[in-house]
Every structure is written in C-alpha cells, then in structure tokens.
Design a protein around this motif. Structure first.
Motif, PDB file in Angstrom:
ATOM      1  N   GLU A   1     -19.778  13.038  -6.177  1.00  0.00           N
ATOM      2  CA  GLU A   1     -20.622  14.076  -6.089  1.00  0.00           C
ATOM      3  C   GLU A   1     -22.011  14.253  -5.604  1.00  0.00           C
ATOM      4  O   GLU A   1     -22.544  14.991  -4.856  1.00  0.00           O
ATOM      5  N   GLY A   2     -22.548  13.088  -5.518  1.00  0.00           N
ATOM      6  CA  GLY A   2     -23.881  12.134  -5.310  1.00  0.00           C
ATOM      7  C   GLY A   2     -23.302  12.193  -3.126  1.00  0.00           C
ATOM      8  O   GLY A   2     -24.158  13.303  -2.794  1.00  0.00           O
ATOM      9  N   LEU A   3     -21.629  11.672  -2.653  1.00  0.00           N
ATOM     10  CA  LEU A   3     -22.157  11.982  -1.905  1.00  0.00           C
ATOM     11  C   LEU A   3     -21.960  13.166  -0.881  1.00  0.00           C
ATOM     12  O   LEU A   3     -21.948  13.964   0.514  1.00  0.00           O
ATOM     13  N   TRP A   4     -20.738  14.032  -2.077  1.00  0.00           N
ATOM     14  CA  TRP A   4     -20.480  15.291  -1.271  1.00  0.00           C
ATOM     15  C   TRP A   4     -21.918  16.005  -1.324  1.00  0.00           C
ATOM     16  O   TRP A   4     -22.339  16.977  -0.687  1.00  0.00           O
ATOM     17  N   SER A   5     -22.860  15.887  -2.406  1.00  0.00           N
ATOM     18  CA  SER A   5     -24.164  16.439  -2.141  1.00  0.00           C
ATOM     19  C   SER A   5     -25.430  16.295  -1.234  1.00  0.00           C
ATOM     20  O   SER A   5     -25.844  16.792  -0.480  1.00  0.00           O
ATOM     21  N   ASP A   6     -25.066  14.358  -0.239  1.00  0.00           N
ATOM     22  CA  ASP A   6     -25.427  14.535   0.249  1.00  0.00           C
ATOM     23  C   ASP A   6     -25.236  14.517   1.655  1.00  0.00           C
ATOM     24  O   ASP A   6     -25.827  14.717   2.580  1.00  0.00           O
ATOM     25  N   MET A   7     -23.923  14.297   1.576  1.00  0.00           N
ATOM     26  CA  MET A   7     -23.016  14.375   3.181  1.00  0.00           C
ATOM     27  C   MET A   7     -22.045  15.353   2.908  1.00  0.00           C
ATOM     28  O   MET A   7     -21.319  15.858   4.445  1.00  0.00           O
ATOM     29  N   GLY A   8     -22.101  16.800   2.127  1.00  0.00           N
ATOM     30  CA  GLY A   8     -21.133  17.666   2.511  1.00  0.00           C
ATOM     31  C   GLY A   8     -19.862  17.284   2.054  1.00  0.00           C
ATOM     32  O   GLY A   8     -19.872  15.805   1.602  1.00  0.00           O
ATOM     33  N   ASP A   9     -18.959  18.203   2.283  1.00  0.00           N
ATOM     34  CA  ASP A   9     -17.560  18.377   1.400  1.00  0.00           C
ATOM     35  C   ASP A   9     -16.574  17.368   2.410  1.00  0.00           C
ATOM     36  O   ASP A   9     -15.244  16.698   1.371  1.00  0.00           O
ATOM     37  N   GLY A  10     -16.935  17.020   4.178  1.00  0.00           N
ATOM     38  CA  GLY A  10     -16.357  16.157   4.475  1.00  0.00           C
ATOM     39  C   GLY A  10     -16.277  14.325   3.536  1.00  0.00           C
ATOM     40  O   GLY A  10     -14.638  13.945   3.683  1.00  0.00           O
ATOM     41  N   SER A  11     -17.384  14.197   2.626  1.00  0.00           N
ATOM     42  CA  SER A  11     -16.553  13.203   2.021  1.00  0.00           C
ATOM     43  C   SER A  11     -15.303  12.962   1.019  1.00  0.00           C
ATOM     44  O   SER A  11     -14.480  12.030   0.831  1.00  0.00           O
ATOM     45  N   VAL A  12     -15.725  13.744   0.037  1.00  0.00           N
ATOM     46  CA  VAL A  12     -14.253  14.485  -0.389  1.00  0.00           C
ATOM     47  C   VAL A  12     -12.907  14.710   0.152  1.00  0.00           C
ATOM     48  O   VAL A  12     -11.858  13.612  -0.163  1.00  0.00           O
ATOM     49  N   TYR A  13     -13.138  15.047   1.609  1.00  0.00           N
ATOM     50  CA  TYR A  13     -12.214  14.942   2.218  1.00  0.00           C
ATOM     51  C   TYR A  13     -11.159  13.710   2.665  1.00  0.00           C
ATOM     52  O   TYR A  13     -10.387  13.608   4.016  1.00  0.00           O
ATOM     53  N   VAL A  14     -12.717  12.767   3.250  1.00  0.00           N
ATOM     54  CA  VAL A  14     -11.752  11.684   3.362  1.00  0.00           C
ATOM     55  C   VAL A  14     -11.391   9.905   2.625  1.00  0.00           C
ATOM     56  O   VAL A  14     -10.133  10.000   2.750  1.00  0.00           O
ATOM     57  N   ILE A  15     -12.318  10.490   1.269  1.00  0.00           N
ATOM     58  CA  ILE A  15     -11.912   9.528   0.643  1.00  0.00           C
ATOM     59  C   ILE A  15     -10.607   9.678   0.071  1.00  0.00           C
ATOM     60  O   ILE A  15     -10.119   8.873  -0.276  1.00  0.00           O
ATOM     61  N   ILE A  16     -11.016  11.016  -0.788  1.00  0.00           N
ATOM     62  CA  ILE A  16      -9.278  11.849  -1.169  1.00  0.00           C
ATOM     63  C   ILE A  16      -8.232  10.898  -0.425  1.00  0.00           C
ATOM     64  O   ILE A  16      -7.265  10.274  -1.090  1.00  0.00           O
ATOM     65  N   PRO A  17      -7.466  11.551   0.666  1.00  0.00           N
ATOM     66  CA  PRO A  17      -6.647  11.217   1.131  1.00  0.00           C
ATOM     67  C   PRO A  17      -6.377   9.914   1.997  1.00  0.00           C
ATOM     68  O   PRO A  17      -5.610   9.377   1.930  1.00  0.00           O
ATOM     69  N   HIS A  18      -7.847   9.194   2.116  1.00  0.00           N
ATOM     70  CA  HIS A  18      -7.547   7.642   2.130  1.00  0.00           C
ATOM     71  C   HIS A  18      -6.738   6.949   1.300  1.00  0.00           C
ATOM     72  O   HIS A  18      -6.439   6.335   1.276  1.00  0.00           O
ATOM     73  N   GLU A  19      -7.523   7.560  -0.214  1.00  0.00           N
ATOM     74  CA  GLU A  19      -6.684   6.769  -1.733  1.00  0.00           C
ATOM     75  C   GLU A  19      -5.922   6.811  -1.492  1.00  0.00           C
ATOM     76  O   GLU A  19      -4.708   6.722  -1.777  1.00  0.00           O
ATOM     77  N   PHE A  20      -4.795   9.218  -1.247  1.00  0.00           N
ATOM     78  CA  PHE A  20      -3.255   9.059  -1.235  1.00  0.00           C
ATOM     79  C   PHE A  20      -2.966   7.886   0.031  1.00  0.00           C
ATOM     80  O   PHE A  20      -1.255   7.677  -0.247  1.00  0.00           O
ATOM     81  N   GLY A  21      -3.538   8.104   0.457  1.00  0.00           N
ATOM     82  CA  GLY A  21      -2.455   7.000   1.885  1.00  0.00           C
ATOM     83  C   GLY A  21      -2.032   5.556   1.423  1.00  0.00           C
ATOM     84  O   GLY A  21      -1.348   4.970   1.477  1.00  0.00           O
ATOM     85  N   HIS A  22      -2.700   5.063   0.226  1.00  0.00           N
ATOM     86  CA  HIS A  22      -2.651   3.958  -0.404  1.00  0.00           C
ATOM     87  C   HIS A  22      -1.005   3.960  -1.052  1.00  0.00           C
ATOM     88  O   HIS A  22      -0.179   3.794  -1.093  1.00  0.00           O
ATOM     89  N   ALA A  23      -1.520   5.203  -2.343  1.00  0.00           N
ATOM     90  CA  ALA A  23      -0.613   5.671  -2.931  1.00  0.00           C
ATOM     91  C   ALA A  23       1.238   5.992  -1.464  1.00  0.00           C
ATOM     92  O   ALA A  23       2.058   5.361  -1.881  1.00  0.00           O
ATOM     93  N   VAL A  24       0.908   6.550  -1.030  1.00  0.00           N
ATOM     94  CA  VAL A  24       2.313   6.487   0.032  1.00  0.00           C
ATOM     95  C   VAL A  24       2.557   5.284   0.274  1.00  0.00           C
ATOM     96  O   VAL A  24       3.374   4.953   0.338  1.00  0.00           O
ATOM     97  N   GLN A  25       1.333   4.151   1.368  1.00  0.00           N
ATOM     98  CA  GLN A  25       1.836   2.991   1.003  1.00  0.00           C
ATOM     99  C   GLN A  25       2.640   2.245  -0.190  1.00  0.00           C
ATOM    100  O   GLN A  25       4.050   1.339   0.147  1.00  0.00           O
ATOM    101  N   ALA A  26       1.969   2.393  -1.102  1.00  0.00           N
ATOM    102  CA  ALA A  26       3.042   1.588  -2.147  1.00  0.00           C
ATOM    103  C   ALA A  26       4.224   2.272  -1.826  1.00  0.00           C
ATOM    104  O   ALA A  26       5.386   1.459  -2.840  1.00  0.00           O
ATOM    105  N   GLN A  27       5.196   3.531  -1.773  1.00  0.00           N
ATOM    106  CA  GLN A  27       5.951   4.392  -1.554  1.00  0.00           C
ATOM    107  C   GLN A  27       6.681   3.584  -0.865  1.00  0.00           C
ATOM    108  O   GLN A  27       8.247   3.831  -0.732  1.00  0.00           O
ATOM    109  N   LEU A  28       6.367   3.354   0.078  1.00  0.00           N
ATOM    110  CA  LEU A  28       6.869   3.330   1.506  1.00  0.00           C
ATOM    111  C   LEU A  28       7.212   1.093   2.046  1.00  0.00           C
ATOM    112  O   LEU A  28       8.017   1.056   2.553  1.00  0.00           O
ATOM    113  N   ARG A  29       6.190   0.945   1.215  1.00  0.00           N
ATOM    114  CA  ARG A  29       6.061  -0.789   1.765  1.00  0.00           C
ATOM    115  C   ARG A  29       7.036  -1.456   1.063  1.00  0.00           C
ATOM    116  O   ARG A  29       6.518  -1.175  -1.261  1.00  0.00           O
TER     117      ARG A  29
END
Ligand SMILES: [Zn+2]
Length: 221
Positions: free
Chosen positions: A112-140
C-alpha cells in the motif's frame, strides 16, 4: 471486466528506452489531483490485479489445451507476520509466490505504501510478476528461483498487462509508465534482494524482459 483501473501508457517501449538511457533517475509520477482513477482504492487494485492475472492465464492455458491451476490462497500480511513457505519465514516489505502450497502472499502495508507513493502501476507489476512464478511452477518440472526465472516472470508480467490492455480489461492512459518501470526496481521477492543483479538481473535486463513480454506476448518469454 468493466473495471479499467490502470493508467498505463502505450508508448511504454519508447519510454523504456529513454528511461534506460538516463539510468532510471526520474522520480515516480504522481497521480494528478482530481484524477477520476483515484476513485480506485488500494484494495480495488489488488483484487483487480489478482483477478485479471488469473483470468489472463486461464485463457492462455486454454489455448494450449491445458488447464490453469488457480492459486490456493492470496494472503495479505503485515510485517513479519506472514505465512512461512517451506519452512522459510515471510519477511517484511515483500511479495512472494510459494510453490509449497501454491499461494501468493504480500506485505500489505508495504504494497500500500508503494501504491500511495508510486501509483497503482506498482500493484500491476508486482502481482502479475508473482503470478508469473505461479505459472512457472505449472509449466516447469522443477521450480527454482534464479535470474532466468525472475526475468521470465518480468516478461510474463509484461505479457499479462499488454494482454489485458488489448483485451480491454485495463485501460491504457498516459502517466503510468514510470510507475511500472520503477516498480520493477522497488518490488521485493522472497529469497533475496530485489535490487541484487545476481538474483534478479540488472534493472536494464528486467525492464527489457518486461518490455519484450509487453511487445510480443507470452510466446516471447
Ligand atoms: Zn520473482
């Protein structure tokens, strides 16, 4: 989806080049006062980023004739009070995917601090990045975090965002490019320092990977 919370510039790639050339010293852009997008709360953006990321991957897997396995839990925590992962305690100021249990957890106060300081783009990078790992776990066959996996997760994040923008689930507007690129530097990961090039790649590599995914989609990752 009718929500369109992301102000995101389509000229990301042009900007990425210019930002890279000046070493990412620009301050984060702030949301203009009175911007209607500020009606989105932090909670709105977090829920939206999770829902849209999974929606995107469900479709991608379906195209491959596979079934996406949703994460089991999406866990906000505070400080050191997060869930452990394979015996490793959660650390403050972090977001992570845990292959043991197939869940994602994040320090809510930090994000929330990042969201406040940097804008909502922070949430839209961090969360999709972590889902990227969740996808790797399924494909590798084996899941391991290393530079290659981190850069691929950044690439997946870029591909997710462009897919959501082109599909109309997110709206692209000028002003968020800095948020997204700076967020790649500011966000955390479970095992190591986000800024450590030995763990995640350099800022240039990360932005390049993100831009490649954004430009060319999942197949390029
Ligand atoms: Zn990561």
């Amino acid at each position: 989806m009718t929500r369109a919370p992301l102000r995101f510039v389509l000229a990301l790639l042009v900007l990425a080049a210019s930002v890279l050339s000046c070493g990412l010293t620009r301050p984060p852009s702030m949301n203009p006062p009175g911007d209607a997008q500020q009606d989105d709360t932090f909670e709105d953006d977090v829920v939206s980023a999770r829902t849209l990321s999974e929606q995107f991957w469900k479709q991608q897997f379906a195209r491959l004739g596979r079934t996406y396995r949703p994460i089991t839990e999406f866990i906000p925590y505070s400080g050191s009070a997060g869930p452990s992962c394979g015996g490793q305690p959660a650390v403050p100021n972090n977001a992570f995917y845990c292959p043991v249990g197939h869940f994602i957890a994040f320090d809510r106060d930090w994000m929330e601090g990042l969201w406040s300081d940097m804008g909502d783009g922070s949430v839209y990078v961090i969360i999709p990045h972590e889902f990227g790992h969740a996808v790797q776990a399924q494909l590798r066959s084996t899941f391991q975090l290393n530079v290659q996996a981190e850069l691929q997760a950044d690439c997946y994040a870029g591909a997710t965002l462009s897919g959501l923008v082109s599909g109309g689930a997110l709206r692209a507007e000028p002003g968020d490019e800095d948020e997204l690129l700076l967020s790649l530097e500011a966000a955390g990961d479970p095992t190591d320092d986000w800024l450590d090039p030995a763990a995640h790649g350099t800022a240039e590599q990360r932005q390049s990977a993100f831009a490649e995914g954004y430009r060319s989609g999942v197949g390029a990752c």
